[in-house]
Enzyme design. Structure first.
Site, PDB file in Angstrom:
ATOM      1  N   CYS A   1       6.266  -3.371  -5.197  1.00 58.82           N
ATOM      2  CA  CYS A   1       4.859  -3.718  -5.427  1.00 58.82           C
ATOM      3  C   CYS A   1       4.696  -4.521  -6.711  1.00 58.82           C
ATOM      4  CB  CYS A   1       4.009  -2.459  -5.480  1.00 58.82           C
ATOM      5  SG  CYS A   1       4.587  -1.261  -6.667  1.00 58.82           S
TER       6      CYS A   1
ATOM      7  N   CYS B   1       0.296  -0.951   4.650  1.00 59.85           N
ATOM      8  CA  CYS B   1       1.609  -1.569   4.409  1.00 59.85           C
ATOM      9  C   CYS B   1       2.762  -0.585   4.568  1.00 59.85           C
ATOM     10  CB  CYS B   1       1.651  -2.156   3.000  1.00 59.85           C
ATOM     11  SG  CYS B   1       0.355  -3.353   2.692  1.00 59.85           S
TER      12      CYS B   1
ATOM     13  N   CYS C   1       0.604   2.395   0.752  1.00 68.73           N
ATOM     14  CA  CYS C   1      -0.736   2.306   1.330  1.00 68.73           C
ATOM     15  C   CYS C   1      -0.662   2.335   2.861  1.00 68.73           C
ATOM     16  CB  CYS C   1      -1.387   0.984   0.907  1.00 68.73           C
ATOM     17  SG  CYS C   1      -1.642   0.857  -0.860  1.00 68.73           S
TER      18      CYS C   1
ATOM     19  N   CYS D   1      -2.570  -8.590  -3.603  1.00 75.79           N
ATOM     20  CA  CYS D   1      -3.237  -7.304  -3.371  1.00 75.79           C
ATOM     21  C   CYS D   1      -2.600  -6.219  -4.249  1.00 75.79           C
ATOM     22  CB  CYS D   1      -3.134  -6.951  -1.887  1.00 75.79           C
ATOM     23  SG  CYS D   1      -4.070  -5.515  -1.397  1.00 75.79           S
ATOM     24  N   CYS D   2      -1.259  -6.155  -4.281  1.00 73.39           N
ATOM     25  CA  CYS D   2      -0.572  -5.169  -5.133  1.00 73.39           C
ATOM     26  C   CYS D   2      -0.882  -5.429  -6.601  1.00 73.39           C
ATOM     27  CB  CYS D   2       0.935  -5.237  -4.928  1.00 73.39           C
ATOM     28  SG  CYS D   2       1.538  -4.358  -3.489  1.00 73.39           S
TER      29      CYS D   2
END
Ligand code: SF4
Length: 245
Positions: free
Chosen positions: A222, A199, A196, A113-114
């Protein structure tokens, strides 16, 4: 060129942030920009940099999963300094990401995702520059403990400038409060490090400043500032050698 960089890399370790930045802007002209994740370190560095170069180019990664307080901070910074912060986006909207990779990717594979939402947009931006400036500090994470103020960035293939590398958290906050630097209001609610919404959580008394990031995963970065495997191995070797001394 390589010899020049090695010389500056050593010299710059004795420079204050203003000296590092003055050298960097004189050397890289239009082909340098400041990256910030909108944390207090980035805000302090924005303030220091703006005093030296009011035309500084600034960008941030907008994952589209940020807190309303972070978007509010972007507006306040733009207004105070009269600048426009460039926002970097993923190729995929959150909806497209869910269609291609399934729901809640951040909860199943935060690295991917990162990578999609932060690293790849940054990689595209950095490919247009000769140097980038970041506000990372050595005592934030083990991955950051080996950064120099001026160095080659092998991950993204350009010069990486870290003027606050040897600052402590106290120095950052002292500067922010003394110079009335805008900062994220979540910092006052036990969010020392903010990313985010999915997270990031507040930290409890006694927890590490980054314990609220990717809580429950063995992840502290990240991927923007993670050393390449070879560099990481070098750091481990150096640390081991130092421990053996
Ligand atoms: S911090 Fe979380 S939500 Fe944001 S890009 Fe990384 S994994 Fe995705």
């Amino acid at each position: 060129m390589r010899a020049d960089l090695e010389r500056v890399k050593i010299l710059a370790e004795g420079w204050k942030p203003e000296q590092v930045l003055s050298w960097a802007f004189a050397t890289y002209g239009e082909n340098i920009a400041l990256a910030t994740g909108m944390g207090v370190e980035g805000m302090v560095l924005t303030d220091i940099t703006w005093r030296i170069n009011p035309g500084v180019k600034i960008f941030t990664g907008d994952t589209e999963f940020l807190f309303p307080e972070t978007y509010d901070l972007m507006d306040r910074v733009e207004e105070k300094y009269g600048i426009k912060i460039e926002r970097l986006y993923s190729d995929l909207t959150p909806e497209e990401q869910e269609r291609e990779h399934g729901p809640r990717l951040w909860a199943r594979d935060p690295d991917q995702c990162c990578n999609l939402r932060k690293v790849e947009p940054l990689r595209r931006k950095l490919a247009t520059l000769d140097a980038w400036v970041t506000a990372i500090r050595r005592n934030q994470t083990s991955e950051r403990s080996g950064v120099f103020k001026v160095d080659w960035d092998p991950k993204f293939n350009l010069i990486k400038i870290c003027p606050l590398a040897d600052w402590t958290r106290k120095m950052v906050w002292d500067y922010a409060l003394e110079h009335d630097v805008p900062y994220n209001s979540l910092h006052d609610l036990n969010y020392p490090s903010i990313g985010c919404t999915h997270c990031t959580r507040a930290v409890q008394p006694g927890e590490d400043a980054r314990a609220g990031r990717w809580s429950g995963f063995g992840k502290t970065e990240c991927g923007l500032h993670t050393p390449e495997p070879s560099a990481a191995a070098q750091l481990v070797q150096l640390a081991t050698a130092a421990a053996d001394d």
